[in-house]
Scaffold this active site. Structure first.
Site, PDB file in Angstrom:
ATOM      1  N   LEU A 102       0.955  -1.124  -0.074  1.00  0.00           N
ATOM      2  CA  LEU A 102      -0.053   0.041  -0.098  1.00  0.00           C
ATOM      3  C   LEU A 102       0.818   1.373  -0.036  1.00  0.00           C
ATOM      4  CD1 LEU A 102      -2.907   0.640  -0.153  1.00  0.00           C
ATOM      5  CD2 LEU A 102      -3.181   0.440   2.392  1.00  0.00           C
ATOM      6  N   HIS A 103       1.687   1.416  -1.058  1.00  0.00           N
ATOM      7  CA  HIS A 103       2.681   2.496  -1.269  1.00  0.00           C
ATOM      8  C   HIS A 103       2.464   3.011  -2.702  1.00  0.00           C
ATOM      9  CE1 HIS A 103       5.043   1.656   2.229  1.00  0.00           C
ATOM     10  NE2 HIS A 103       4.654   0.484   2.128  1.00  0.00           N
ATOM     11  N   ALA A 104       3.023   4.044  -2.823  1.00  0.00           N
ATOM     12  CA  ALA A 104       3.159   4.983  -4.053  1.00  0.00           C
ATOM     13  C   ALA A 104       1.606   5.062  -4.811  1.00  0.00           C
ATOM     14  CB  ALA A 104       3.982   4.143  -5.204  1.00  0.00           C
ATOM     15  N   PRO A 154      -1.066   2.693  -5.241  1.00  0.00           N
ATOM     16  CA  PRO A 154      -2.056   2.304  -4.771  1.00  0.00           C
ATOM     17  C   PRO A 154      -2.617   2.961  -3.316  1.00  0.00           C
ATOM     18  CG  PRO A 154      -0.546   0.491  -5.054  1.00  0.00           C
ATOM     19  CD  PRO A 154       0.251   1.589  -5.481  1.00  0.00           C
TER      20      PRO A 154
END
Length: 86
Positions: A14-16, A18
């Site tokens: 759940l980075h960048a 997303p």
């Protein structure tokens, strides 16, 4: 309070992108939204990209998304869908 559990599918967790999509969707809701890792950790503001990224949620980890109020079921489904999209 409504709640959904979702296992993060994206390779980057759940980075960048997303995380940005998650927060943009959360911002459309009038209610507060919280996100926490399943099994530990304090919940964070689901409308804050910095707090979402600080959770350091990786692929395969499960998050708990909470919201309360009119339309919470719909927004929870949308956010869970984002989290489970590879």
């Amino acid at each position: 309070m409504g709640e959904r559990k979702a296992t993060v599918a994206a390779e980057v967790g759940l980075h960048a992108r997303p995380a940005a999509t998650f927060v943009q969707t959360a911002m459309t809701a009038p209610m507060e939204i919280s996100v926490a890792k399943l099994g530990g950790g304090d919940p964070v503001n689901g409308k804050s990209i910095l707090q979402i990224m600080a959770l350091d949620v990786r692929q395969g980890e499960t998050i708990v998304i909470k919201a309360e109020g009119e339309g919470s079921d719909e927004i929870l489904e949308q956010l869970a869908s984002i989290a489970t999209t590879p």
